[in-house]
Design a protein around this motif. Sequence first.
Motif, PDB file in Angstrom:
ATOM      1  N   LEU A 605       0.725  -1.191   0.064  1.00 10.63           N
ATOM      2  CA  LEU A 605       0.097  -0.254  -0.120  1.00 10.63           C
ATOM      3  C   LEU A 605       0.783   1.189   0.013  1.00 10.63           C
ATOM      4  CD1 LEU A 605      -2.504  -1.147   2.586  1.00 10.63           C
ATOM      5  CD2 LEU A 605      -2.984  -0.998   0.102  1.00 10.63           C
ATOM      6  N   ASP A 606       1.966   1.312   0.601  1.00  8.55           N
ATOM      7  CA  ASP A 606       3.047   2.235   0.716  1.00  8.55           C
ATOM      8  C   ASP A 606       3.539   2.437  -0.719  1.00  8.55           C
ATOM      9  OD1 ASP A 606       2.064   2.966   3.235  1.00  8.55           O
ATOM     10  OD2 ASP A 606       3.957   2.049   4.036  1.00  8.55           O
ATOM     11  N   ARG A 607       3.652   1.650  -1.507  1.00  4.38           N
ATOM     12  CA  ARG A 607       4.533   1.818  -2.491  1.00  4.38           C
ATOM     13  C   ARG A 607       3.586   2.261  -3.705  1.00  4.38           C
ATOM     14  NH1 ARG A 607       7.591   1.424   1.684  1.00  4.38           N
ATOM     15  NH2 ARG A 607       9.841   1.019   0.842  1.00  4.38           N
ATOM     16  N   THR A 608       2.937   3.131  -3.818  1.00  9.41           N
ATOM     17  CA  THR A 608       2.139   3.877  -4.662  1.00  9.41           C
ATOM     18  C   THR A 608       3.066   4.584  -5.697  1.00  9.41           C
ATOM     19  OG1 THR A 608       1.945   5.830  -3.596  1.00  9.41           O
ATOM     20  CG2 THR A 608       0.287   4.102  -3.443  1.00  9.41           C
ATOM     21  N   ALA A 609       2.666   5.094  -6.928  1.00  8.80           N
ATOM     22  CA  ALA A 609       3.587   5.658  -7.846  1.00  8.80           C
ATOM     23  C   ALA A 609       4.167   6.808  -7.351  1.00  8.80           C
ATOM     24  CB  ALA A 609       2.642   6.300  -8.950  1.00  8.80           C
ATOM     25  N   ALA A 658      14.436   4.150  -5.668  1.00 12.97           N
ATOM     26  CA  ALA A 658      13.489   3.881  -7.091  1.00 12.97           C
ATOM     27  C   ALA A 658      14.742   3.908  -8.159  1.00 12.97           C
ATOM     28  CB  ALA A 658      12.741   4.966  -7.228  1.00 12.97           C
ATOM     29  N   GLU A 659      14.094   3.297  -9.209  1.00 13.40           N
ATOM     30  CA  GLU A 659      14.877   3.239 -10.618  1.00 13.40           C
ATOM     31  C   GLU A 659      14.580   4.085 -11.626  1.00 13.40           C
ATOM     32  OE1 GLU A 659      16.510  -1.405 -10.739  1.00 13.40           O
ATOM     33  OE2 GLU A 659      14.145  -1.200 -11.149  1.00 13.40           O
ATOM     34  N   PHE A 660      15.327   4.332 -12.576  1.00  7.06           N
ATOM     35  CA  PHE A 660      15.068   5.457 -13.560  1.00  7.06           C
ATOM     36  C   PHE A 660      15.312   4.921 -14.908  1.00  7.06           C
ATOM     37  CE2 PHE A 660      16.483   7.475  -9.484  1.00  7.06           C
ATOM     38  CZ  PHE A 660      15.504   8.525  -9.426  1.00  7.06           C
ATOM     39  N   PHE A 693      12.906  13.068 -21.368  1.00 10.88           N
ATOM     40  CA  PHE A 693      11.897  12.573 -20.568  1.00 10.88           C
ATOM     41  C   PHE A 693      12.611  11.712 -19.590  1.00 10.88           C
ATOM     42  CE2 PHE A 693       9.784  13.430 -24.594  1.00 10.88           C
ATOM     43  CZ  PHE A 693       8.537  13.973 -24.348  1.00 10.88           C
ATOM     44  N   VAL A 694      12.214  11.634 -18.247  1.00 15.11           N
ATOM     45  CA  VAL A 694      12.743  10.606 -17.245  1.00 15.11           C
ATOM     46  C   VAL A 694      11.454  10.257 -16.435  1.00 15.11           C
ATOM     47  CG1 VAL A 694      13.356  12.560 -15.580  1.00 15.11           C
ATOM     48  CG2 VAL A 694      14.482  10.319 -15.290  1.00 15.11           C
ATOM     49  N   ARG A 695      11.416   9.119 -16.086  1.00 13.92           N
ATOM     50  CA  ARG A 695      10.282   8.627 -15.349  1.00 13.92           C
ATOM     51  C   ARG A 695      11.075   7.777 -14.186  1.00 13.92           C
ATOM     52  NH1 ARG A 695       7.923   4.345 -19.823  1.00 13.92           N
ATOM     53  NH2 ARG A 695       9.753   3.104 -20.114  1.00 13.92           N
ATOM     54  N   THR A 696      10.224   7.319 -13.214  1.00 16.47           N
ATOM     55  CA  THR A 696      10.636   6.575 -12.134  1.00 16.47           C
ATOM     56  C   THR A 696       9.878   5.249 -11.951  1.00 16.47           C
ATOM     57  OG1 THR A 696      11.579   6.503  -9.723  1.00 16.47           O
ATOM     58  CG2 THR A 696       9.589   7.871 -10.357  1.00 16.47           C
ATOM     59  N   ARG A 697      10.389   4.113 -11.474  1.00 16.21           N
ATOM     60  CA  ARG A 697       9.699   2.909 -10.909  1.00 16.21           C
ATOM     61  C   ARG A 697      10.138   2.597  -9.467  1.00 16.21           C
ATOM     62  NH1 ARG A 697      11.078  -2.453 -14.471  1.00 16.21           N
ATOM     63  NH2 ARG A 697      13.011  -2.042 -13.290  1.00 16.21           N
ATOM     64  N   ASN A 698       9.153   2.260  -8.952  1.00 15.34           N
ATOM     65  CA  ASN A 698       9.322   2.105  -7.240  1.00 15.34           C
ATOM     66  C   ASN A 698       9.473   0.464  -7.304  1.00 15.34           C
ATOM     67  OD1 ASN A 698       6.737   0.792  -7.473  1.00 15.34           O
ATOM     68  ND2 ASN A 698       5.831   2.230  -6.313  1.00 15.34           N
ATOM     69  N   SER A 699       9.655  -0.087  -6.159  1.00 16.23           N
ATOM     70  CA  SER A 699      10.161  -1.545  -5.862  1.00 16.23           C
ATOM     71  C   SER A 699       8.943  -2.411  -6.337  1.00 16.23           C
ATOM     72  CB  SER A 699      10.643  -1.661  -4.380  1.00 16.23           C
ATOM     73  OG  SER A 699       9.421  -1.452  -3.855  1.00 16.23           O
ATOM     74  N   LEU A 700       7.688  -1.909  -6.438  1.00 14.90           N
ATOM     75  CA  LEU A 700       6.743  -3.018  -6.950  1.00 14.90           C
ATOM     76  C   LEU A 700       6.757  -2.875  -8.538  1.00 14.90           C
ATOM     77  CD1 LEU A 700       4.013  -2.622  -4.240  1.00 14.90           C
ATOM     78  CD2 LEU A 700       5.846  -4.184  -4.587  1.00 14.90           C
TER      79      LEU A 700
END
Length: 917
Positions: A605-609, A658-660, A693-700
Amino acid sequence: MSKFRGPTTALHIFTIASIVAFSHRAAAQPALGQPAIRNYKNTDYQGANAVWALAQDARGVLYLANDDGLLTFDGSYWKRYVLPNRAAIRAIAVAPGGKIYAGGQDEVGYFAPDGQGTLAYHSLKQLLPEVARQFADIWDIVIQGDTVTFRTNECIFRYDGRRIQTFDAPAAWRLLASVGERLFADDKEQGLLQWNGRGWTPACDIRIPLEVTGMAAYNGDTLLVSTLMRGLYLLHAGKLTPWKVALPEGAMLSGVHALGPRRFALGTCTGGLLILEGNTVAKHFSDKEGLQNNHVLSILADANQHLWLGLESGLSVVDYPTALTHIYPAGARQVMSNAIRVLDGQLYIGTSEGLYRAVLPGGGFALVPGTEGSVWSLDASGNVLLAGHSTGVFAVRGDEATPIGTVGAWGVVAGPGGRLVAGTYTGLRYITPDFTDGGRVNDFYESLGVLATDTSGNVWASHPYRGVYRTPVPGDTTYHYCRADGLPSDLHDYPYRVRGRVVFATEKGVYGWDGRRFLKDTFFQPIFGDTSVEFLTEAPNGDIWFVSQRQVGVIDARRKSVQYIPELNGQTVRGAAFIYPYDNRDVYVGTNDGVIRLDYERYVLDRTASVALLSSVHALSARSDSLVNGGFAGGTARLPHRWNSFHFEYSAPLYPGAEFSYYLEGFDKEWSDWSAKTEKDYTNLPYGNYTFFVRTRNSLGVVSSPATYAFSVSPAWYQTWWAYGLYLLAALFVAWLVYRRQRHRLDVQRRHHEAEQERLRYLHRLELDSKEKGKLEAELATVTMHLVERGGLLSNIKEEMIAVIKRLNIPQLPFEFRSVFKLMTDTEKDEDDWNKFSLYFDQVHNNFLVTLKTKYPLLSPTDLKMCAYLRLNLSSKEIAQLLNISPKGVEISRYRIRKKLGLTPDVNLYAFLTGIA
């Protein structure tokens, strides 16, 4: 503005390793598990020690009030902005529109992004009355709607967007705070006051000064008030009532911050941070738990409910409440913990120095007597805990441990018919239903560490270096399997029972047994492929937890996805990984120093966008570096061609770790691979328009919307339209020169060709003329010969007739032949022959007679004949015959001609006539 890089990833990314690094740890606290604490020293943020105030904007960027100015932190990079007079900043507040209000001695105003995305300071000092423009530090700033209120010790400023009102302190303003729409101030003599829209009126019935340090919403219209030395109070309907809370003795409260319903964070001046749940201190964080020091100056709960603490020396972050906590069963001692079990409301942890037990939910840990040594596994049979131990199996009930056998045991599994089988250092042994040693299963002698039982009653076991063994229970034979039977290697092949069957985690993925050979398991193949798998276990809800290449993850049965927990990467025990999923709220992971407890449901639940931010954009040239965007605003930039290299820095402030992925429109063909790297360089870009453009991705795996920055690189002077116009003109000029040269060349070739053609025609004419001349010469020779022969013949006939007449001596005979002689004379003077001769003669000798007559008009026709005959080099006799004159007459004619021609005696007449034409 000054800018500097933040601490390394290990410092600011939430990892359990940061907890391991703490040199001071407390034993178990009332609530089980210790959250992570991250510390930032002043050397990390390159500022003064004290962090006076904290704030966060909607994007997640953190702001710090510091003696060296305004500090910002976006999760990766620190930046510093200073006031015009470089005064210390003690208070900050972020307005909804993005302005950051701040102030210092003799300065008040706000920071806002300029056109380049860099925070620029805008002073409001000019709006103050002249008498109020000298003041000491601003300690509090409160924003309510369009009004901003500033507090100094001597005066309160209220700014409504156009003008500033001032309110002098009755004695000394010591606090400015707001709760909802209510605004409060604390005066040294008059106590707690409330703003009524026009001025300050008493807020409660107690008029004695309490030195209020903070206020927060408590319940409905009741407020919680913290004081420096007098503890906590509740304010309701103008009445201030002490709130009895068992605070640590001598606690000096520096502030209060609401975390949720009836849950508060209390900062202290000497004891660190207190967490109140209800009226109980549920957590206490101090230097013993990892804080840098115990004087808390400010508290901020960020968008993810991490607690940021501004300290007298440095900045600390407490991940509370958090989905990950660390349990230290042996207190400050570091012990390997890779065996965990919850049984009868008690948490058991097997460690390298014995078995520890704690009563849930928050009891302290104690060593179970008699279990000193290494505990390898914990399994349950009914309400009895079976511990695989270095000295044998123990049957544990509560805090009592009864030894079973004397041979070191790795673990226990349930065999067919409820029979228990232990894997020991010397093979398999039975454990009886009354928990005694039941003897060896068979004579097979091998140390078997990991055990699993299939539905057919086979006990599968592994040796880390010799492959897999299968023992039917009961049965006397043990079968050995290795690489020749389909396993990818003889090393590190571990059996686990998941999804109702036994599978094998190997160095090349997960395999299954089809009764004859080992084959890749079809369920796990798409997930792991040929990746090494070290551990598998199935949770009660069907989730499958695993360790692969020391990364912890779960195959989520409900979400039908694979989730990795990057915070746990590298934390499991190498060669002895263990995860115990008790339920979705409690997943325990063994480490080399205690146990990590994961609340998986909260974690998901904590790992939203997250939010991807551009921290800065630098344009680079061969000689310098220029900041073109400071990260606080978008916009575009058009740069000269020499600035054609760029350095982008980006971050994800809400989610460390996070990853990018990035993409430069106009240059890249596709998005980059995901990476933890927070910067990217592009060099020597051609001129044109670009968008980064740069975007990020969390652990989920949740991907954010991209942050963008548009810019363009101008063409070099030699790439501009006017340069291309010059190139066109130059090209046309060169083409004209080439055309002229080519035309000249063609003209020369044409003239050469025409000359050659003329030469060929001339040669052809010469050839034809030669042939014609030959014919003419032959004709002329024939005519000349004919004339000469005829002349000679007529002359001979005439002479013979004259001789005959003389011999006959007949007086009338000459008269009789008079007509004959006349006929002969007329024949010699026949002009037809001469005309024919002259025609051939002129054709052969280039119009000799015409040229001669033109040059010497005094020549008579006879002279011309004489000249023609002389030109043919005829003898005087032949000429005399042709002209019907005597040879002497020829000589006389020659003489006469020479005179008409004006020739001197030394000039040869023949040679002269030869050169006439």
